[in-house]
Design a protein around this motif. Structure first.
Motif, short mmCIF file in Angstrom:
data_model
loop_
_atom_site.label_atom_id
_atom_site.label_comp_id
_atom_site.label_asym_id
_atom_site.label_seq_id
_atom_site.Cartn_x
_atom_site.Cartn_y
_atom_site.Cartn_z
N THR A 1 0.82 -1.21 0.00
CA THR A 1 0.00 0.00 0.00
C THR A 1 0.85 1.27 0.00
O THR A 1 0.31 2.37 -0.04
N ARG B 1 -8.55 2.77 4.83
CA ARG B 1 -9.50 1.66 4.89
C ARG B 1 -9.44 0.82 3.64
O ARG B 1 -9.40 -0.42 3.70
N LEU B 2 -9.42 1.48 2.47
CA LEU B 2 -9.34 0.73 1.22
C LEU B 2 -8.00 0.01 1.09
O LEU B 2 -7.94 -1.12 0.61
N CYS B 3 -6.93 0.66 1.52
CA CYS B 3 -5.60 0.03 1.47
C CYS B 3 -5.57 -1.26 2.28
O CYS B 3 -4.98 -2.26 1.85
N ARG B 4 -6.17 -1.23 3.46
CA ARG B 4 -6.19 -2.44 4.30
C ARG B 4 -6.97 -3.56 3.61
O ARG B 4 -6.64 -4.74 3.77
N ARG B 5 -7.97 -3.21 2.85
CA ARG B 5 -8.78 -4.24 2.19
C ARG B 5 -8.09 -4.84 0.98
O ARG B 5 -8.27 -6.03 0.70
N VAL B 6 -7.32 -4.04 0.24
CA VAL B 6 -6.74 -4.55 -1.00
C VAL B 6 -5.36 -5.16 -0.80
O VAL B 6 -4.89 -5.92 -1.67
N CYS C 1 -4.83 5.98 -1.87
CA CYS C 1 -6.22 5.69 -1.51
C CYS C 1 -6.35 5.79 0.00
O CYS C 1 -5.37 5.95 0.73
N PRO D 1 -4.32 -7.65 1.12
CA PRO D 1 -4.30 -9.12 1.05
C PRO D 1 -4.35 -9.65 -0.38
O PRO D 1 -3.81 -10.72 -0.65
N LEU D 2 -4.99 -8.93 -1.30
CA LEU D 2 -5.01 -9.38 -2.70
C LEU D 2 -3.59 -9.48 -3.25
O LEU D 2 -3.24 -10.45 -3.94
#
Length: 336
Positions: A236, A244-249, A241, A251-252
């Motif tokens: 990240t 919150r969005l960084c934490r979600r993406v 971004c 793991p991808l």
């Protein structure tokens, strides 16, 4: 008495003194190191003046974005093209694991499969152009340090991996453009045949056996480095971004790099074995190596997990296409 010019006097030595060999070489190298950046700066200045002159005189050229903006667009298109390729690979491998289609395929196999579909040549052209744009961005990252990694050991290692990435995606872009002439009838067999042709060529070189073994170990190192990167990298860091969005993406990216790393290992093992036996027929393609994994106990499940990892990597590439910080270098000056 006439005196010699100064330049001639420098070259005159008493006969009993030994002329130092290669005296001119450091001087010449220094002149080249000074001249090349000056030439690049001069070319860039002239092009900039030409562009400003064209913008003043042509209403159409005034609407053309600046070079920095065009580079950013090209980089984002490149990330999107990479994401499309890996998303396609993941879906095809998943379908192979579920026995919906025949054999699993790698990146080139996925391109060939798409080229055989309706509008396949159009897809090949668009993906080839997108990958070429990504190669351009990789060169800016590695050679011109667009990400400001610096010249520390860590920074140089990152830039070196970006340079290798540029070579690999350049080969993939060339493969995509090559499909404009038509896709092979049997994608899997064509991939295996190409790999064995390359292995046969390598084995006929001096020390070819050891070169092939070295190639297998290099593939193994690439796989391990992807796994290590998944564990250590902050994916990240370069994303613009929200937290919150960084934490979600994030793991991808980690799942995707682990999947890429593990997928390289079977191919690496087969190439090393082929080198030890000096048998090109034992070399296989990336997709065929995944098929070999599928034939093992619990192989379909392993292949399905790998496929989902490829899908995750493709999805994260789309995230990068949208949110990555693209900082084109203001001056195209190579940093050693």
């Amino acid at each position: 008495m006439h005196t010699l010019p100064e330049r001639v006097q420098i070259c005159v030595r008493p006969s009993h003194l030994k002329a130092a060999p290669f005296v001119a070489e450091p001087y010449f190298a220094k002149r080249v190191m000074v001249a090349v950046p000056n030439i690049l700066a001069s070319v860039r200045t002239r092009l900039a003046r030409l562009g400003d002159l064209g913008r003043k005189r042509s209403p159409i050229l005034r609407k053309v974005p600046r070079l920095q903006v065009l580079i950013e667009w090209a980089a984002r298109i490149g990330y999107g093209a990479r994401g499309f390729v890996y998303l396609s690979v993941g879906i095809l491998v998943l379908l192979a694991a579920m026995d919906v289609i025949g054999d699993a395929v790698g990146t080139k196999g996925a391109l060939a499969w798409m080229a055989s579909r309706p509008l396949g040549r159009l897809w090949s052209l668009l993906i080839g152009l997108g990958l070429a744009a990504f190669v351009m961005w990789r060169i800016l990252q590695s050679v011109f340090d667009a990400d400001h990694e610096g010249r520390s050991w860590t920074g140089l290692g990152t830039r070196m991996s970006q340079l290798f990435s540029a070579f690999s995606y350049a080969a993939l872009a060339i493969a995509a453009f090559g499909l404009l002439a038509g896709a092979p009838d049997d994608v899997a067999a064509d991939g295996v045949a190409r790999s064995r042709d390359v292995a046969s060529t390598v084995l006929h070189l001096p020390l070819g056996k050891w070169l092939l073994i070295g190639g297998g170990l290099t593939i193994f190192a690439i796989g391990v480095s992807n796994i290590v990167k998944a564990a250590r990298e902050d994916f990240t860091e370069y994303l613009a971004c929200s937290a919150r969005l960084c934490r979600r993406v994030a793991p991808l990216a980690r799942v995707g790099h682990v999947a890429r790393g593990l997928a390289y290992l079977p191919l690496a093992g087969l190439v090393v074995i082929a080198g030890f036996h000096a048998e090109a027929s034992e070399v296989t393609s990336f997709g065929a190596a995944l098929d070999a994994v599928e034939r093992q106990p619990a192989g379909p499940w392993v292949l399905a997990v790998t496929a989902l990892g490829f899908v995750a990597f493709g999805a994260f590439s789309f995230i990068e296409a949208r949110f990555r910080r693209i900082r084109p270098p203001k001056e195209l000056k190579p940093l050693p």
